[in-house]
Design an enzyme around this catalytic site. Sequence first.
Site, short mmCIF file in Angstrom:
data_model
loop_
_atom_site.label_atom_id
_atom_site.label_comp_id
_atom_site.label_asym_id
_atom_site.label_seq_id
_atom_site.Cartn_x
_atom_site.Cartn_y
_atom_site.Cartn_z
N GLN A 72 0.83 -1.21 0.00
CA GLN A 72 0.00 0.00 0.00
C GLN A 72 0.86 1.26 0.00
OE1 GLN A 72 -2.14 1.81 3.37
NE2 GLN A 72 -4.02 1.34 2.27
N CYS A 102 -6.40 7.41 4.73
CA CYS A 102 -5.75 7.75 6.01
C CYS A 102 -6.23 9.12 6.50
CB CYS A 102 -4.23 7.75 5.85
SG CYS A 102 -3.42 8.25 7.37
N LYS A 141 -8.08 1.68 -1.26
CA LYS A 141 -8.73 1.63 0.06
C LYS A 141 -9.12 3.05 0.41
CE LYS A 141 -8.23 0.17 4.81
NZ LYS A 141 -7.80 1.31 5.62
N HIS A 171 -13.80 1.66 4.11
CA HIS A 171 -13.98 1.77 5.56
C HIS A 171 -15.24 2.61 5.78
CE1 HIS A 171 -12.09 3.29 9.62
NE2 HIS A 171 -13.26 2.72 9.77
N ASN A 204 -15.09 -2.70 5.27
CA ASN A 204 -14.11 -2.57 6.35
C ASN A 204 -14.67 -1.66 7.44
OD1 ASN A 204 -11.42 -0.43 7.00
ND2 ASN A 204 -11.38 -2.56 7.67
C1 LIG Z 1 -2.78 0.81 14.29
C2 LIG Z 1 -3.49 1.09 12.99
C3 LIG Z 1 -2.75 1.44 11.89
C4 LIG Z 1 -3.38 1.68 10.66
N1 LIG Z 1 -2.63 1.95 9.56
C5 LIG Z 1 -3.23 2.02 8.33
C6 LIG Z 1 -2.46 2.09 7.14
O1 LIG Z 1 -1.23 2.08 7.16
N2 LIG Z 1 -3.15 2.16 5.97
C7 LIG Z 1 -4.53 2.14 5.90
O2 LIG Z 1 -5.10 2.18 4.81
N3 LIG Z 1 -5.25 2.07 7.01
C8 LIG Z 1 -4.65 1.97 8.21
N4 LIG Z 1 -5.42 1.79 9.33
C9 LIG Z 1 -6.87 1.66 9.19
C10 LIG Z 1 -7.27 0.18 9.07
O3 LIG Z 1 -6.72 -0.39 7.90
C11 LIG Z 1 -8.80 0.01 9.04
O4 LIG Z 1 -9.31 0.73 7.95
C12 LIG Z 1 -9.46 0.52 10.31
O5 LIG Z 1 -8.75 0.12 11.46
C13 LIG Z 1 -10.92 0.02 10.40
O6 LIG Z 1 -10.96 -1.38 10.37
P1 LIG Z 1 -11.11 -2.27 11.73
O7 LIG Z 1 -12.32 -1.76 12.45
O8 LIG Z 1 -11.25 -3.68 11.23
O9 LIG Z 1 -9.88 -2.03 12.52
C14 LIG Z 1 -4.81 1.60 10.55
C15 LIG Z 1 -5.53 1.27 11.70
C16 LIG Z 1 -4.90 1.01 12.90
C17 LIG Z 1 -5.74 0.63 14.11
#
Ligand SMILES: Cc1cc2nc3c(=O)[nH]c(=O)nc-3n(C[C@H](O)[C@H](O)[C@H](O)COP(=O)(O)O)c2cc1C
Length: 330
Positions: A72, A102, A141, A171, A204
């Site tokens: 990514q 992000c 994403k 998301h 997501n």
């Molecule tokens: C510690 C952490 C780091 C994350 N880093 C990224 C990232 O590098 N790239 C990204 O697209 N989303 C990142 N996210 C978002 C997650 O990919 C995801 O979209 C979000 O946590 C919602 O999904 P979940 O409820 O299953 O955690 C991050 C989330 C967390 C908690």
Amino acid sequence: MVKIGNIELPDFPLLLAPMEDVSDPPFRALCKEQGADVVYTEFISSEGLIRDAAKSVMKLDIYEKERPVGIQIFGANLESMLQTIDIVEKSNPDIIDINFGCPVKKVVSKGAGAGILKDVCLMEQLTAEMVKRTNLPVTVKTRLGWDHDSIRIVEVAERLQDVGCAAISIHGRTRAQMYKGEADWKPIAEVKNNPRMHIPVFGNGDVDSPKRAMEMRDVYGLDGCMIGRATIGNPWFFKQVKHFFKTGEHLESVTLEERVEAARRHLQMAIDWKGETLGVFETRRHYTNYFKGIPNFKEYRMKMVTSDESKDVFDAFDEVLDAFSDYQFV
Ligand SMILES: Cc1cc2nc3c(=O)[nH]c(=O)nc-3n(C[C@H](O)[C@H](O)[C@H](O)COP(=O)(O)O)c2cc1C
């Protein structure tokens, strides 16, 4: 069957979400072993890669055993993103994923990540040019929109598909929500129900139990789900979901032995990957998660996160096995 480009996946694939400082190669490998169908690296800065910043470059490492794997990247400058594609391709990933979701200030203030949701034309143009630059499937994403009043995800997804995006993970929050409130899967289902959509639409946000994953499949009709936080310290989550889909029953709780074994393997893979010093240092942040819930754990955790030599960390794992053999995880 679900396909990302030519990559064939089982019905309703489970994807490990990209997570900064979490989705490193050892963790991705553990998730893959436990049933993740696709894994993603954490986001990697296009500007960092072009400058050859060592930290960004190391994030390109992938193991054969974790395939299919998506790298990514994020950025907002077309030329930099195209150069980044050329660099990323040398690592031979299966997928290139663009982060348009992000929410953090330092990223959106540069127009990258979710910042691009304010400029859908640029989002479309970047995606189009990146798709032209590579033969690998390019996935996106993103979030529902910038804020509640500007949600246009059905149109956005269609436009991205039309310029060649191979799959989209959404998301169910806006940028304004950051991580607050509940993820709303209804707009994601609207994307899926758009009769013009033919690429996979992955949901997501807040899949924290096998039941919720099933809801995403059966109630919202999505093509698969991308899971983040529920896997932290719990790479077994993928197996738990798949078992529930197959049998309608929940798997037994993961035992202390399995947790110690995962932590041990995580550390060993990290050392093999980046050497003793970095391996010991960078695996520290995972231990709390593997052993979450154990009471009076501080002494052991401190040893794990302050020891500079792997031998001492491995010893701490053995001590945990002795000290907490009676502890029942729920
Ligand atoms: C510690 C952490 C780091 C994350 N880093 C990224 C990232 O590098 N790239 C990204 O697209 N989303 C990142 N996210 C978002 C997650 O990919 C995801 O979209 C979000 O946590 C919602 O999904 P979940 O409820 O299953 O955690 C991050 C989330 C967390 C908690």
